[in-house]
Write a protein that holds these residues in place. Structure first.
Motif: not given
Length: 376
Positions: A140-149, A20-26
């Motif tokens: 999931g935790f890292v993506g929510a707080h630090l971003g997927w990269r 989901g975060e990747m879809a929003r990012s791109f």
């Protein structure tokens, strides 16, 4: 070896809660980013065919340590990807290079006695499954707080540390194949043609993993909608539910050493069917989704571990090539399930996902009852 198996295989699954975060990012559709886990699984299947058989020809410690260079490079490429296409290509090579768990499992089988081979495989699979499922919780935790990269940078760092540990601790085993690489690959086809138990186990495994992949690819999309409105950390937390099933499944290897493997497969498929029934009625229930996830992971991994106990029976010297046949089909099934899961979600939402997942579970049973019961 079990710990290493879990840490390396995790690289293939960090992406699922982050879609989901990747879809929003791109700024692309969910159906487009669902190609990322599919390409990762396809890359894994290709790596299984091209790299894993080399474990029968070359000293495995050197092969494993060399492959880490490609794992680290692929993870870093994903971390800095500036468009979806680059991320997709990087994901393919993450899958291609992260096949080392499929060198560790045959090593464990080779080092074990006939009486304890199933238990050893179960131990290895527990490490692998905790890696698969725990990776979702972490990412999931890292993506929510630090971003997927950030997840990919962290993963690359963990691989550097693991390389150091394996260089110190991993045992060396003499290879048992003396032919050239072309003969080695040709021998894979020979294993498929001459081992009916392997063919049936591989087909069961392909449908089994397709059912598993459908759920984990689409769960994040369900949780981001009403009534949940949750992010990647919530999707990743479902890894805890799956770990319960994975730990329970570790005992299946011991059961497979003692009891009728055909009955274990049938019981496991029944668990898969029950899990999808519960999931189908849980589109608005977190508790139902948790229970369904636990049962699905338990049933799917029980089939998988029983399959591997069957194909490694007798400790054959071609163990890496046998494992290649099985795991290539297994991950082709996973990639197919990922693709179908994305399409089912796009066109039919959660009910379509559950019907598709249950259908693949049914195919496992059809293959087993139709062809596999006499090939235990």
């Amino acid at each position: 070896m079990a710990t290493s198996t879990g840490l390396v295989v995790a690289n293939n699954y960090y992406n699922q809660p982050l879609l989901g975060e990747m879809a929003r990012s791109f700024q692309v559709a969910e159906s487009e980013v669902s190609l990322i886990p599919m390409l990762t699984q396809i890359g894994y299947a290709v790596g299984l065919f091209l790299i894993v058989p080399l474990g029968d020809k070359f000293e495995r410690k050197k092969l494993i340590l060399s492959d880490f260079i490609f794992i680290i490079a692929s993870l870093l490429a994903a971390a800095v990807a500036q468009n979806l296409f680059t991320l997709m290509i990087s994901s393919f090579f993450i899958g291609l290079s992260s096949v080392l768990p499929q060198l560790f499992v045959p090593m464990a089988a080779q080092l074990s006695s006939n009486e304890k081979r199933g238990a050893s495989i179960g131990t290895m699979m527990t490490g692998m499954l905790i890696g698969i499922l725990g990776s979702r919780t972490i990412s999931g935790f890292v993506g929510a707080h630090l971003g997927w990269r950030s997840m990919y940078f962290i993963a690359a760092g963990m691989m550097v540390l693991l390389w150091i540990l394996l260089k110190i601790k991993l045992p060396t085993l003499k290879p048992e194949f003396s032919g050239n690489y072309a003969q080695l690959l040709k021998s894979i086809v020979y294993q498929f043609k001459t081992r009916p138990r392997l063919r049936i186990a591989a087909l069961r495994g392909a449908f089994d993993f397709a059912s598993f992949s459908i759920f984990w690819t689409t769960l994040v999309f369900l949780l981001e909608e009403e009534p949940f409105n949750m992010g990647s950390d919530a999707a990743g937390s479902f890894g805890f539910a799956g770990i319960v099933g994975a730990i329970a499944a570790s005992y299946v290897g011991r059961l497979a050493d003692k009891y009728d493997k055909s009955k274990i497969v049938i019981a496991s498929v029944i668990i898969i069917a029950i899990s999808w029934l519960i999931l189908g009625f849980s589109h608005a229930s977190i508790l139902g989704l948790i229970i369904g996830a636990v049962l699905l992971d338990l049933g799917v991994q029980a089939v998988h571990i029983t399959n591997q106990t069957i194909i490694f029976a007798g400790n054959p010297p071609e163990r890496n090539r046998i494992n290649t046949v099985y795991m290539v089909m297994y991950f082709v099934g996973g990639a197919t399930g990922t693709l179908i899961g994305g399409l089912a979600w796009t066109h039919f939402q959660w009910i379509g996902v559950c019907v598709a997942g249950g259908a693949f579970g049914l195919l496992v049973l059809i293959v087993h009852l139709g062809f596999g019961r006499s090939l235990k």
